[in-house]
Design a protein around this motif. Structure first.
Motif, PDB file in Angstrom:
ATOM      1  N   ILE A 134      50.626  42.583  50.240  1.00 62.54           N
ATOM      2  CA  ILE A 134      49.623  41.715  49.605  1.00 62.54           C
ATOM      3  C   ILE A 134      50.072  40.255  49.701  1.00 62.54           C
ATOM      4  N   SER A 150      56.620  47.643  47.651  1.00 61.67           N
ATOM      5  CA  SER A 150      56.128  47.737  49.032  1.00 61.67           C
ATOM      6  C   SER A 150      54.854  46.921  49.207  1.00 61.67           C
ATOM      7  N   GLU A 151      53.921  47.061  48.274  1.00 59.92           N
ATOM      8  CA  GLU A 151      52.666  46.310  48.397  1.00 59.92           C
ATOM      9  C   GLU A 151      52.813  44.879  47.874  1.00 59.92           C
ATOM     10  N   VAL A 166      49.776  38.164  40.735  1.00 65.95           N
ATOM     11  CA  VAL A 166      49.210  39.398  41.267  1.00 65.95           C
ATOM     12  C   VAL A 166      50.121  40.574  40.913  1.00 65.95           C
ATOM     13  N   PRO A 167      49.785  41.319  39.862  1.00 66.25           N
ATOM     14  CA  PRO A 167      50.611  42.481  39.523  1.00 66.25           C
ATOM     15  C   PRO A 167      50.384  43.619  40.512  1.00 66.25           C
ATOM     16  N   VAL A 168      51.450  44.282  40.890  1.00 65.80           N
ATOM     17  CA  VAL A 168      51.338  45.389  41.846  1.00 65.80           C
ATOM     18  C   VAL A 168      52.009  46.633  41.266  1.00 65.80           C
ATOM     19  N   ALA A 169      51.810  47.747  41.951  1.00 62.36           N
ATOM     20  CA  ALA A 169      52.364  49.014  41.479  1.00 62.36           C
ATOM     21  C   ALA A 169      53.597  49.447  42.255  1.00 62.36           C
ATOM     22  N   SER A 170      53.892  48.738  43.326  1.00 63.22           N
ATOM     23  CA  SER A 170      55.073  49.060  44.133  1.00 63.22           C
ATOM     24  C   SER A 170      55.539  47.790  44.838  1.00 63.22           C
TER      25      SER A 170
END
Lengths: 199, 170
Positions: free
Chosen positions: B58, B53-54, B47-51
């Motif tokens: 997630i 924090s998430e 699951v690639p994320v942008a921060s």
């Protein structure tokens, strides 16, 4: 349109969907309307949408509903790009946008009181099914479409600020109690253990 | 130079043996060789994320559905994710394995002035967050160390961190 009236329309439609709430006002209102074990009353700014994405990925066969707010979404805008690209078909996001940081008790305006449009930002991030509703009839229509559909929906609900939740008795559900209630409910309904490790 | 293929394979194999099946990540430079291996293995959902924090929120949501979650980030991402580690992972008590590229640590083989200061605060920060951690400098006990960390995160129902330095940073 106020948030509590929207939530009153949503609550009778909950069967086995999972509902994640954002911060205080809507958490208090939702908890007063629904004591469903599939509720996760997160109640912190900028976290509910991420948790909801994770739930939706983990249980792709199950509908997940996230109740968010403008201030909370603005705190974690990176969620929009991630959500668009993951595109969980089983996730519905309602953003109750009252254009203020209501919890401040001085109604300090958020960016959406100015030039910022969360629906446009969501579309720009790549969330195709992002829309704005401004009245209760349209809310109900969009809600039904989302509940019956199989697409990611991001519904920004422009609402009037209401402080009705301040008159509602707060739930005394502790986060750990809430977690175990939620997890045990999933174990019962999914028919498998969630947590590992010896007790 | 990059993380040796053999070491990357060993790391991924260790995660698999520990039954990790979902990895949220924001890529960094030291351990990035594990990503193609994770992507090619159907045992893992990536699951690639942008921060960072998430990566935590997630990951926490997925863990509450029964996924066995690892969060792969750079150590500076611990600073970014402090809020969600406290407000979600710790407050709710969610088992998460933090796989952290320990840039700026003393044994970081590519350490420089960009990373050194950031590295200084990593261990005190984890101590302040009451997140148990272990620093790994070679792959000698790698699979066992991952197993130990996963067992501990499940026993505690909390995040546990593995900080990768030394041979993992060549």
């Amino acid at each position: 349109m106020i948030r509590f009236d929207c939530l009153k329309l949503l609550e009778p439609r909950i069967t086995d969907q999972l509902v994640v709430t954002s911060l205080s006002g809507q958490k208090i209102e939702w908890a007063s309307l629904s004591q469903h074990p599939g509720n996760l009353l997160v109640g912190t700014m900028g976290t509910a949408l991420g948790v909801g994405i994770g739930l939706a990925i983990g249980l792709p066969q199950r509908k997940v509903i996230v109740l968010e707010s403008d201030g909370s979404v603005l705190l974690s805008l990176f969620n929009l790009a991630t959500l668009a690209n993951l595109d969980p078909k089983n996730l519905i996001v309602f953003v109750f946008d009252n254009q203020v940081y209501s919890g401040t008790r001085i109604s300090e305006p958020t960016a959406t009181a100015g030039k910022t449009d969360l629906t446009m930002m969501a579309r720009g991030a790549g969330i195709e099914q992002a829309t704005t509703v401004r009245d209760l009839a349209t809310f109900e229509q969009e809600m039904e479409t989302a509940l019956n559909g199989t697409q990611l929906k991001f519904i920004v609900c422009k609402i009037d600020e209401s402080v009705a939740h301040r008159e509602i008795t707060r739930t005394d559900l502790d986060p750990l109690e809430n977690k175990y209630q939620f997890v045990r409910y999933l174990e019962r309904t999914e028919g498998r253990p969630i947590f590992r490790g010896r007790g | 130079m990059h993380l040796e293929v053999e070491l990357a394979q060993k790391l991924v194999s260790g995660l698999k043996q520990a039954r990790i099946d979902l990895v949220t990540y924001l890529p960094e430079i030291r351990l990035s060789q594990i990503l193609p291996l994770l992507r090619d293995d159907p045992a893992f959902t990536l699951v690639p994320v942008a921060s960072e924090s998430e990566a935590v929120t997630i990951g926490a949501g997925a863990a509450l559905t029964g996924k066995q979650v690892a969060i792969y980030i750079e150590c500076t991402g611990l600073y970014v994710s402090c809020y969600t580690l406290v407000s979600i992972a710790r407050r709710y008590g969610v088992p998460l394995l933090l796989i952290v590229g320990y840039l700026g640590s003393m044994a970081d083989q590519r350490n420089n002035s960009v990373y050194a200061v950031s590295g200084t605060y990593v261990e005190p920060l984890l101590q302040a967050l009451q997140i148990q951690f272990q620093v790994l400098e070679d792959g000698e006990r790698l699979e066992a160390d991952i197993q130990d960390a996963v067992r501990q995160m499940h026993a505690l129902k909390l995040p546990v961190a593995l900080l990768f330095s030394g041979d993992f940073t060549r």
